[in-house]
Design a protein around this motif. Structure first.
Motif, short mmCIF file in Angstrom:
data_model
loop_
_atom_site.label_atom_id
_atom_site.label_comp_id
_atom_site.label_asym_id
_atom_site.label_seq_id
_atom_site.Cartn_x
_atom_site.Cartn_y
_atom_site.Cartn_z
N GLN A 194 0.79 -1.14 0.22
CA GLN A 194 0.06 -0.01 -0.03
C GLN A 194 0.83 1.18 0.17
O GLN A 194 1.80 1.36 0.81
CB GLN A 194 -1.06 -0.02 1.23
N ILE A 195 0.74 1.90 -1.04
CA ILE A 195 1.69 3.03 -1.28
C ILE A 195 1.01 4.37 -0.92
O ILE A 195 -0.06 4.64 -1.94
CB ILE A 195 2.51 2.89 -2.60
N ARG A 196 1.54 5.15 -0.41
CA ARG A 196 0.96 6.71 -0.08
C ARG A 196 1.73 7.56 0.24
O ARG A 196 2.82 7.36 0.66
CB ARG A 196 -0.26 6.34 1.18
N MET B 52 7.09 9.53 0.04
CA MET B 52 5.92 8.19 -0.07
C MET B 52 6.47 7.20 0.81
O MET B 52 7.61 7.08 1.07
CB MET B 52 6.43 7.56 -1.63
N ALA B 53 5.41 6.55 1.34
CA ALA B 53 5.55 5.28 2.13
C ALA B 53 5.07 4.27 1.58
O ALA B 53 3.92 4.22 1.13
CB ALA B 53 5.03 5.67 3.44
N LYS B 54 5.79 2.95 1.78
CA LYS B 54 5.38 1.80 1.43
C LYS B 54 4.98 0.96 2.51
O LYS B 54 5.77 0.74 3.48
CB LYS B 54 6.45 1.10 0.34
N GLN C 265 2.70 -1.90 8.69
CA GLN C 265 4.25 -1.58 8.97
C GLN C 265 4.73 -0.94 7.75
O GLN C 265 4.47 -1.24 6.57
CB GLN C 265 4.92 -2.78 9.47
N VAL C 266 5.65 0.36 7.96
CA VAL C 266 6.22 0.98 6.75
C VAL C 266 7.49 0.17 6.51
O VAL C 266 8.31 -0.11 7.17
CB VAL C 266 6.80 2.35 7.30
N GLU C 267 7.24 -0.22 5.24
CA GLU C 267 8.34 -1.19 4.80
C GLU C 267 9.57 -0.26 4.19
O GLU C 267 10.77 -0.68 4.49
CB GLU C 267 7.79 -2.24 3.52
N GLU C 268 8.96 0.90 3.74
CA GLU C 268 10.17 1.66 3.16
C GLU C 268 9.46 2.93 3.08
O GLU C 268 8.29 3.22 2.75
CB GLU C 268 10.51 1.30 1.75
N ILE C 269 10.54 4.00 3.23
CA ILE C 269 10.04 5.53 2.88
C ILE C 269 10.80 5.91 1.63
O ILE C 269 12.06 5.62 1.68
CB ILE C 269 10.37 6.26 3.96
N PHE C 270 10.41 6.75 0.70
CA PHE C 270 11.18 6.96 -0.62
C PHE C 270 10.54 8.39 -1.07
O PHE C 270 9.47 8.54 -1.02
CB PHE C 270 11.08 5.67 -1.58
N PRO C 271 11.41 9.01 -1.80
CA PRO C 271 11.20 10.18 -2.33
C PRO C 271 9.99 10.08 -3.51
O PRO C 271 10.09 9.06 -4.35
CB PRO C 271 12.33 10.62 -2.88
N PRO C 272 9.14 10.85 -3.63
CA PRO C 272 8.37 10.97 -4.86
C PRO C 272 8.87 11.12 -5.94
O PRO C 272 9.90 11.45 -5.97
CB PRO C 272 7.08 11.67 -4.43
#
Lengths: 400, 263
Positions: free
Chosen positions: A203-205, A213-215, B226-233
């Protein structure tokens, strides 16, 4: 429990400052030479991975592992009123079908209401495998408590892997209620969805107002739930129906309710620009009030609201409620088209969060171009008449 | 009547950028403020209190010790009591675990008639915590309330604003509402009240004070997501310049609108 351990012997003032700066959730606190992590922490592990080596350590505890093979199917909840589905539902079906191909899942539709046969048929036309109807006179109008009971019953019976909800105002109030009932996760306003081989939904938002963005995933709970805004995905093309419609019994589901609708009034159209999904903003390039008529076909075609800069309000051409900017309204539409606006800081602050920004201006040095997705170098007095011709063509094709 | 308002301390600015080379987040200062929508929740509570004499407004928040600041602000604005829920055990809490923690705290503040939350926070932006608290407490909720029309013996009449219509609803007590801006103008903290609360100590609850003390129901462990990853848009405004004669540029504009499904 799983947590991030801070190895205090490695903490110096510099290390603490570095980590405090690094953490996107401002979860570090440094007091009396002790660096601690408080409840703001989302365990994103950026401090472990990108922080000073060895200071932060992720301690993982073993959890009970869920048997994921017991949960099958991607369900879409169809929001409907008086037998008419909200179109976001078809878009969700489109996405659900894409995801279903990855792991060969079934696409299932859940409809709650009364006299739902037409919606059920329509859902089949979008190529879903199965439609479950909870049809009962008590479900004629949306009722949060009653509908929540239905979704709970549906999940207990059919053990679906995923349930998707439209991110409408109703969906955003309803879905969390269900998530809490089913003790599972729910990710709001996903902009992307993906499915892993093990049927885990990604779920990406956007987080932090869209800058990051957080996955997100739900590794150990079912169903996996997400809300998705209208117009995020596309409805699939219609196919020859092949799915099955099943009417589910509703007798044993509790119909208690503590909220009663006393009256319902349609809103007068186009009152508040801050709620508008599409905005056409006009600026000083319009030389006279009458020239504003040039935007009428575009407004009609896009179902847009008109907004303006401060000078136009000062001229008395527009209602102050239509002014964008720090002294006016802040807007965050899906689409904003800026016509002949130079882009004062005040204006930009009031609309920079819009999803898609298109600006038309014949002055290449205007400040809006830099924050626009599309910078159209042109004179509004040339572009608008041309555009109106193209729009007229579409309209005449439709009526033929 | 007894009102509980739930507020949150949020980052003062949402300006967070990502260094494209290192992937490290660059934050604009570390200033914090009260979630703006919570100001409307508080104002709604204070307006009820002004109208119905023996109303008590309790304000709660979950967060670090420093979140006491927003609780103090609420006291100076009009709240009667303020409580903080704070424990390391809550770290990593997602919406479900956060809502559960807050619902556990609210159980300790029993009895209550009405719980008021802002419609969403500006940092999480999910609008989910209010409804989930209501579900955990087993009480009805109504979201996006723009106006309280009347407080009755057994419930309240509220007005909500949906996409294309407004509704007038009656909700039975006890219940939870989340409020939108409506026509409210939040009041400012008053110096007079500040003086009155000199020496007032905000009570802090931690896990051991709650009914359910099982740490696995809170924080990361109690969080299904759970947050798996944070990445730039993708570069957000990677401006595409469109130049040419009036026909070319107009056609481009028309095609963009068509491609994005607006025409």
């Amino acid at each position: 429990m799983s947590y991030i351990k801070v190895n205090q012997e490695l903490v110096t003032k510099e290390v603490a400052e570095k980590l405090i700066k690094l953490c996107p959730f401002q979860a570090f606190e440094y007091n009396d030479s002790i660096l601690s992590i408080h409840s703001g922490c989302r365990i994103c592990k950026i401090c472990v991975n990108k922080g000073p080596i060895g200071v932060c350590e992720f301690i993982e505890s073993k959890q009970q592992i869920l048997d994921k093979t017991k949960y099958k199917g991607i369900a879409v909840y169809i929001q409907q009123q008086d037998g008419v589905a909200h179109p976001v539902a078809w878009e969700l079906i489109g996405k659900a079908k894409e995801l279903a191909r990855i792991t060969n899942e079934k696409v299932i539709v859940l409809v709650i209401g009364h006299s739902l046969d037409r919606i059920a048929e329509e859902a089949l036309e979008y190529g879903v495998d199965q439609v479950f109807l909870y049809d009962d006179p008590n479900y004629q109008a949306f009722d949060l408590e009653r509908y929540t009971n239905v979704v709970e019953e549906f999940f207990q019976k059919h053990k679906v892997n995923i349930i998707l909800f439209g991110g409408t105002l109703q969906g955003r109030s309803f879905a969390p209620r269900i998530a809490a009932r089913l003790q599972t996760g729910l990710t709001a306003d996903c902009t992307m969805l993906d499915l892993k081989e093990n049927n885990d939904l990604l779920q990406i938002r956007p987080a932090f107002g869209g800058n990051i963005m957080a996955k997100i995933h739900t590794p150990n709970h079912r169903p996996q739930m997400a809300t998705i805004r209208y117009k995020m995905f596309s409805a699939p093309s219609k196919v020859k129906p092949f799915g099955i419609i099943t009417k589910e019994p509703t007798d044993s589901i509790s119909k208690d309710s503590h909220v009663h609708v006393l009256s319902l009034e349609q809103k007068p159209k186009g009152k508040d620009i801050s709620e508008a999904e599409v905005i056409i903003a006009v600026g000083r390039a319009f030389k006279k009030e009458k020239d504003l008529e040039l935007i009428q076909p575009l407004m009609k075609s896009l179902n847009a609201e008109v907004a303006c800069t401060r000078p136009l309000v000062e001229n008395g051409w527009m209602d102050p409620r239509r002014q964008i900017g720090l002294s006016g309204r802040t807007v965050k539409p899906k689409l904003i088209i800026n016509l002949g606006i130079s882009g004062s800081i005040q204006f930009i602050e009031g609309m920079k969060e819009s999803e898609l920004i298109i600006s038309v201006n014949n002055d290449p040095d205007n400040k809006l171009f830099a924050i626009s997705d599309y910078a159209i170098h042109g004179d509004i007095y040339e572009v608008l008449p041309e555009l109106n011709k193209l729009i007229q063509q579409v309209w005449s094709q439709r009526t033929v | 009547m007894n009102i509980i308002t739930c507020i949150k301390q949020v980052p003062g600015s949402s300006k967070v950028d990502v260094d494209p080379k290192t992937g490290v987040l660059i934050r604009d200062g570390s200033n914090v403020k009260m979630n703006p929508y919570d100001l409307y929740a508080l104002e709604t509570a204070y307006l009820i209190k002004e109208k119905y004499a023996d109303t008590i407004v309790k304000t709660i928040t979950m967060g670090p010790a420093s979140a006491k600041k927003v609780l103090e602000e609420s006291l100076y604005m009009g709240s009667d009591e303020a409580y903080l829920l704070s424990d390391r055990a809550f770290a990593g809490a997602d919406v479900l675990a956060t809502s559960y923690s807050i619902s556990q705290m609210i159980r300790k503040l029993h009895p209550y008639d009405l719980i008021i939350c802002g419609k969403q926070t500006t940092d999480g932006d999910t609008a989910q915590v209010g409804p989930e608290i209501a579900e955990f407490l087993g009480i009805p909720h109504v979201a996006y309330v723009t106006k309280i029309e009347e407080v009755q013996e057994d419930g309240i009449l509220v007005r909500t604003s949906m996409e294309d219509h407004e509704e007038q609803l009656k909700i039975s007590f006890p219940c939870l509402i989340t409020v939108d801006k409506g026509t409210l103008v939040p009041r400012l903290p008053s110096f007079h009240r500040k003086q009155r609360f000199t020496g007032y100590s905000i009570q802090t609850f931690s896990l051991k004070d709650l009914e359910d003390k099982d740490p696995s129901h809170y924080g990361l462990e109690g969080s299904p997501t759970q947050v798996e990853e944070i990445f730039p848009p993708n570069k957000k405004r990677d401006s595409i310049s469109i130049k040419g004669d009036k026909k070319t540029i107009t056609n481009s504009l028309f095609e963009i609108l068509k491609e994005k499904k607006y025409i």
